[in-house]
Enzyme design. Structure first.
Site, PDB file in Angstrom:
ATOM      1  N   LYS A 105       0.834  -1.203   0.000  1.00 38.59           N
ATOM      2  CA  LYS A 105       0.000   0.000   0.000  1.00 38.59           C
ATOM      3  C   LYS A 105       0.871   1.257   0.000  1.00 38.59           C
ATOM      4  O   LYS A 105       2.027   1.227   0.438  1.00 38.59           O
ATOM      5  CB  LYS A 105      -0.891  -0.061   1.242  1.00 38.59           C
ATOM      6  CG  LYS A 105      -2.000   0.964   1.351  1.00 38.59           C
ATOM      7  CD  LYS A 105      -2.832   0.635   2.591  1.00 38.59           C
ATOM      8  CE  LYS A 105      -3.940   1.630   2.840  1.00 38.59           C
ATOM      9  NZ  LYS A 105      -4.746   1.242   4.027  1.00 38.59           N
ATOM     10  N   SER A 164      -9.511   1.807   2.917  1.00 36.94           N
ATOM     11  CA  SER A 164      -8.542   2.565   2.167  1.00 36.94           C
ATOM     12  C   SER A 164      -7.598   1.688   1.343  1.00 36.94           C
ATOM     13  O   SER A 164      -6.875   2.189   0.489  1.00 36.94           O
ATOM     14  CB  SER A 164      -7.702   3.419   3.133  1.00 36.94           C
ATOM     15  OG  SER A 164      -7.002   2.601   4.065  1.00 36.94           O
ATOM     16  N   SER A 221     -10.596  -0.945   6.678  1.00 32.72           N
ATOM     17  CA  SER A 221      -9.878  -0.657   5.437  1.00 32.72           C
ATOM     18  C   SER A 221      -9.227  -1.852   4.776  1.00 32.72           C
ATOM     19  O   SER A 221      -8.737  -1.742   3.660  1.00 32.72           O
ATOM     20  CB  SER A 221      -8.814   0.417   5.687  1.00 32.72           C
ATOM     21  OG  SER A 221      -9.404   1.664   5.937  1.00 32.72           O
TER      22      SER A 221
END
Length: 483
Positions: free
Chosen positions: A74, A149, A173
């Site tokens: 990420k 996210s 997330s």
């Protein structure tokens, strides 16, 4: 190895081929490159691949149980020297200064970071549509989103670019992108995966990092590699008995499972989502478990207010620090959602933060007492199916802190509570809408019982995994196997 062959294997399957010498890490890297080239123009899930990492992939299997499998991380600080821009113009050009300890463990286990995936800005908005990189699209329907996210990670795994990818979860997330993309998304117990060297558990204990996967055995093997405290952690969670791979194989019997399809926030639940949760409950009952309708009793309004305060206080502390380090004007470069949260955070007092943490302590006791009477709690992961891109525009003018959490409510109604209380929770690909969109179902266990979540997940996977795709779902519209 051809791309259509590559996508049929989970990480464990690829590791077995590597161990036998039937494929090389470099060949797998070439598959990743091909898949990104073919699908990223549609999905916008991968920000970049790292040419040096791809070039360094060896022609023979490396050490560790995963033997050199390339994966993606990420857009947060994970590996020293790599870009970590948080999906934000404020942090553009920022690089991680140190390795995350859990990532070092995964790397020692044979994972190779070859690129980074998109995130919502600083992990705050309800959707992976950032001011820096734009919207990430869902492989099952590119007109729809992937939640936030860890949205880029989910899209990349679902589309077959990599067998698993790193994410993090501060309110759902990992679980919500997993739900929207038809994947397995585990949020471990607080402290199971250390936040070292920067913290014991990030975001005042709300957030934890882990991986999104396509198989339960990959989830178990990855957790075996990275769990455990680091020297100096403020507390240490009790270790599992044996390995998670071993625990996964022990089929549980006659569990007592609470089913809840009543929205804690008052946000309406899509009828297809509620039906999918009930269908999952029926499947578990057919496996010999006892399921009854029940819900923990707690004050959602007080919980939500505490969550707002903790998130906003974190933003008020972190955003100016990033602006100073990057020598940028904060409000000129942040998106509207993060600005709204940051501004509200500036007006908070230390007493409000202490009171919010006290609310979380009370919630932890309430949920703990509830789960003392059940082995598992079953809920929907999100209250909705994947929404069209732009539904929750994170950069719209005038959004304030209340608006931020109004946007989050359809995704966080059932997930964020367990970031507050610390129990492990997993989203499983157990439902489909009439339009063919994935619907994730969440299972929650008592604190520290990832072993039980994985055992039940494996039990379900064995029932459903015989068809094509993940758990018999078939393939997404945008998938590397189609190229």
């Amino acid at each position: 190895m051809r791309l259509d062959e590559y996508v049929t294997f989970d990480g464990t399957g690829l590791a077995q081929l590597l161990a036998k010498g039937e494929v090389t890490p470099r060949e797998l890297g070439f598959c990743v490159e091909q898949a990104v080239e073919a699908m990223n123009p549609t999905l916008n899930a991968v920000i970049e691949l790292y040419p040096d990492a791809l070039k360094a992939l060896p022609e023979t299997a490396s050490d560790g149980p995963f033997h050199g499998i390339p994966t993606l991380t990420k857009d947060f600080p994970i590996e020293a020297g790599r870009p970590a821009e948080f999906g934000s113009r404020l942090a553009q050009g920022f690089r991680a200064s140190v390795d995350a300890v859990y990532w070092k463990r995964l790397r020692e286990g044979g994972l190779v970071n070859v690129g980074r995936t998109t995130s919502s800005e600083f992990g705050v908005p309800a959707t992976t549509e950032s001011p820096l990189y734009g919207a990430t699209r869902n492989p099952w329907d590119p007109a729809r989103g992937v939640a936030g996210s860890s949205g880029g990670a989910a899209a990349a795994v679902a589309a077959g670019i990599v067998p698993f990818a790193q994410g993090s979860d501060g309110g759902g997330s990992i679980r919500n992108p997993a739900s929207f993309c038809g994947l397995i998304g585990l949020k471990p117990s607080r402290g199971r995966v250390t936040g070292a060297p920067n913290s014991n558990a990030p975001l005042l204990g709300l957030s934890t990092a882990f991986m999104l996967t396509r198989s339960v055995r990959d989830t178990a093997a990855l957790l075996d590699l990275c769990h455990g405290p680091d020297a100096g952690d403020g507390y240490e969670i009790a270790p599992p008995e044996g390995t998670y791979l071993e625990a996964m194989q022990r089929a549980p019997k006659e569990l007592c499972i609470a089913l809840c399809t009543q929205s804690w926030s008052g946000t309406p639940i899509d009828p297809e989502v509620a039906a999918a949760a009930r269908s999952a409950a029926e499947r578990l009952a057919s496996l010999g478990h006892h399921v009854e309708e029940a819900s923990p009793s707690f004050g959602y309004a007080a919980f939500l207010e505490a969550q707002k305060i903790i998130w906003a206080a974190d933003a008020a502390a972190d955003m100016p620090a990033m602006a100073k380090q990057m020598d940028r004007n904060l409000e000129d470069t942040l998106g509207a959602t993060v600005v709204g949260l940051y501004r509200w955070g500036l007006g908070l007092s230390a007493a409000q933060l202490i009171d919010a943490l006290a609310v979380y302590d009370q919630l932890t006791r309430q949920v703990g007492r509830f789960l003392a009477g059940y082995d598992l709690l079953l809920t929907p992961t999100a209250t909705i199916v994947p929404e069209p891109i732009g539904t929750f525009d994170p950069n719209r003018a005038g959004i304030d802190a209340d608006g931020v959490f109004d946007d989050l409510a359809p995704k966080e109604t059932f997930t964020a509570l367990f970031n507050a209380t610390g129990q492990p929770a997993i989203s499983l690909p157990l439902g489909r809408s009439q339009a063919g969109l994935p619907i994730g179902i969440q299972l929650v266990a008592r604190f520290g019982r990832e072993d039980l979540l994985l055992a039940v997940a494996r039990q379900l996977e064995e029932e459903l995994g015989s068809g094509p795709g993940i758990w018999g779902q078939g393939q997404p519209v945008v998938h590397a196997g189609n190229f």
